[in-house]
Design a protein around this motif. Structure first.
Motif, mmCIF file in Angstrom:
data_model
loop_
_atom_site.group_PDB
_atom_site.id
_atom_site.type_symbol
_atom_site.label_atom_id
_atom_site.label_comp_id
_atom_site.label_asym_id
_atom_site.label_seq_id
_atom_site.Cartn_x
_atom_site.Cartn_y
_atom_site.Cartn_z
ATOM 1 N N THR A 48 -2.772 0.484 -4.048
ATOM 2 C CA THR A 48 -2.386 -0.788 -3.451
ATOM 3 C C THR A 48 -2.111 -1.788 -4.557
ATOM 4 N N THR A 49 -0.926 -2.352 -4.561
ATOM 5 C CA THR A 49 -0.504 -3.309 -5.581
ATOM 6 C C THR A 49 -0.204 -4.635 -4.897
ATOM 7 N N GLU A 50 -0.540 -5.732 -5.532
ATOM 8 C CA GLU A 50 -0.317 -7.027 -4.908
ATOM 9 C C GLU A 50 0.221 -8.037 -5.913
ATOM 10 N N ALA A 51 0.887 -9.039 -5.366
ATOM 11 C CA ALA A 51 1.353 -10.192 -6.142
ATOM 12 C C ALA A 51 0.725 -11.428 -5.515
ATOM 13 N N LYS A 53 2.620 9.848 -3.579
ATOM 14 C CA LYS A 53 2.385 10.083 -5.008
ATOM 15 C C LYS A 53 3.676 10.164 -5.795
ATOM 16 N N TRP A 54 4.727 10.606 -5.148
ATOM 17 C CA TRP A 54 5.961 10.855 -5.875
ATOM 18 C C TRP A 54 7.074 9.883 -5.479
ATOM 19 N N SER A 55 6.726 8.830 -4.770
ATOM 20 C CA SER A 55 7.723 7.845 -4.358
ATOM 21 C C SER A 55 7.223 6.453 -4.700
ATOM 22 N N THR A 56 8.121 5.493 -4.665
ATOM 23 C CA THR A 56 7.800 4.113 -5.044
ATOM 24 C C THR A 56 8.383 3.158 -4.012
ATOM 25 N N ALA A 57 7.596 2.163 -3.627
ATOM 26 C CA ALA A 57 8.051 1.100 -2.733
ATOM 27 C C ALA A 57 8.009 -0.218 -3.495
ATOM 28 N N LYS A 91 0.859 -1.185 0.000
ATOM 29 C CA LYS A 91 0.000 0.000 0.000
ATOM 30 C C LYS A 91 0.892 1.230 0.000
ATOM 31 N N GLU A 92 0.898 1.929 -1.123
ATOM 32 C CA GLU A 92 1.781 3.077 -1.298
ATOM 33 C C GLU A 92 0.952 4.365 -1.179
ATOM 34 N N PRO A 93 1.034 5.082 -0.043
ATOM 35 C CA PRO A 93 0.260 6.312 0.121
ATOM 36 C C PRO A 93 0.895 7.535 -0.523
#
Length: 240
Positions: A126-129, A90-94, A86-88
Motif C-alpha cells: 500500500t502506497t500513499e501520498a 506482484k507483477w503489475s503496477t497501478a 493498495k496494489e495486491p
C-alpha cells in the motif's frame, strides 16, 4: 587363454558404455537447456495470470479540513487529503498520473481543487501520498447543500465527493482516468474503495475563440431595424 578372453570382453563392455553415453549426452544437454528456457517462459505468464484476477484499490482520506461553515453562503474551504493505492499484484503496477487534479464537491457543489503528485503502487504493498491540498476561494454554496451539511456534521456523518481527474489528452484514442471516492469528514479514515472509470475528454471552450467570434460580429455591418411608423412611411414612399 580364458583369462585373456574375459579381459577382452570386459574392455569391450566399457567401450560400449562410453559410446552410448556420448551418444545420449547431446539429448540430455538439449533437454536441460529446454528446461532452463521454458521455466521462465511458463512461470512469468502464470504469475501474470494470477495478477489478472486481482485489481488495485484506490482510497482517499480527509486528514483535516477548514473553512467549511454551513452558516456562510460564501466559503473558503481547504482540505488536506491522503491518497492511497493498495496494489495486491506482484507483477503489475497501478499509478496516479502526474498532473492529476483532486476535485472536492458536496451535493454537486464544487468546493475545492488542487494538484495531486504522481505516484505508483506495486509489489503487493500500500502506497500513499499525503498532504494533498485542495482549496477554494469565495465559493458559493446553495442553501439546500448548507442545510444538509449542517445536519450531517452534527451527526458526524458528513462525507464529500473527491474526484481524481487524470490529465486530459485530446486525440482519437486517448482516455481520461477519473477516480471517484467518498471519504467522511472529521475522522481521517480511508474511504471505501473508489470507483474508476475512463472517458474521452472533450475539448475545452476556448475564450480566445469566443472573443474572436464576438469581434467578427461587431465588424459585420448590421441592417437597421425599422419601427412601425418608419415602416409605414417607407411603404407610402414606395407606393407613390
Amino acid at each position: 587363454m580364458g583369462v585373456h578372453a574375459a579381459e577382452t570382453e570386459d574392455g569391450g563392455g566399457c567401450c560400449d558404455m562410453r559410446a552410448v553415453f556420448w551418444e545420449i549426452l547431446p539429448g540430455i544437454l538439449g533437454a536441460l537447456l529446454a528446461l532452463v528456457i521454458m521455466v521462465p517462459l511458463l512461470y512469468y505468464p502464470f504469475q501474470w495470470s494470477v495478477d489478472n484476477g486481482k485489481s488495485p484499490e484506490y482510497s482517499v482520506a480527509v486528514a483535516a479540513f477548514s473553512g467549511l461553515d454551513p452558516a456562510r453562503a460564501i466559503m473558503d474551504p481547504t482540505f488536506d487529503l491522503t491518497v492511497r493505492i493498495k496494489e495486491p499484484r506482484k507483477w503489475s503496477t497501478a499509478c496516479v498520473e502526474r498532473d492529476t487534479t483532486a476535485v472536492v464537491s458536496y451535493r454537486g457543489a464544487r468546493l475545492a481543487s488542487g494538484p495531486v503528485p504522481g505516484f505508483c503502487g506495486r509489489n503487493e504493498n500500500t502506497t500513499e501520498a499525503g498532504s494533498v491540498m485542495a482549496w477554494g476561494t469565495a465559493v458559493p454554496v446553495p442553501q439546500f447543500a448548507r442545510d444538509r451539511l449542517a445536519e450531517e456534521l452534527a451527526r458526524g456523518e458528513a462525507a464529500v465527493d473527491v474526484a481524481l481527474m487524470g490529465p486530459a489528452r485530446y486525440c482519437v484514442q486517448c482516455v481520461q482516468t477519473v477516480i471517484e471516492c467518498k471519504p467522511r469528514l472529521g475522522r481521517g479514515e480511508a474511504s471505501p474503495p473508489c470507483s474508476v472509470r475512463y472517458e474521452h475528454p472533450t475539448l475545452p471552450d476556448d475564450p480566445a475563440r469566443r472573443l474572436q467570434e464576438a469581434r467578427k460580429q461587431l465588424r459585420t455591418p448590421q441592417e437597421p431595424v425599422m419601427g412601425g411608423m418608419e415602416f409605414y412611411v417607407s411603404q407610402i414612399a414606395t407606393s407613390s
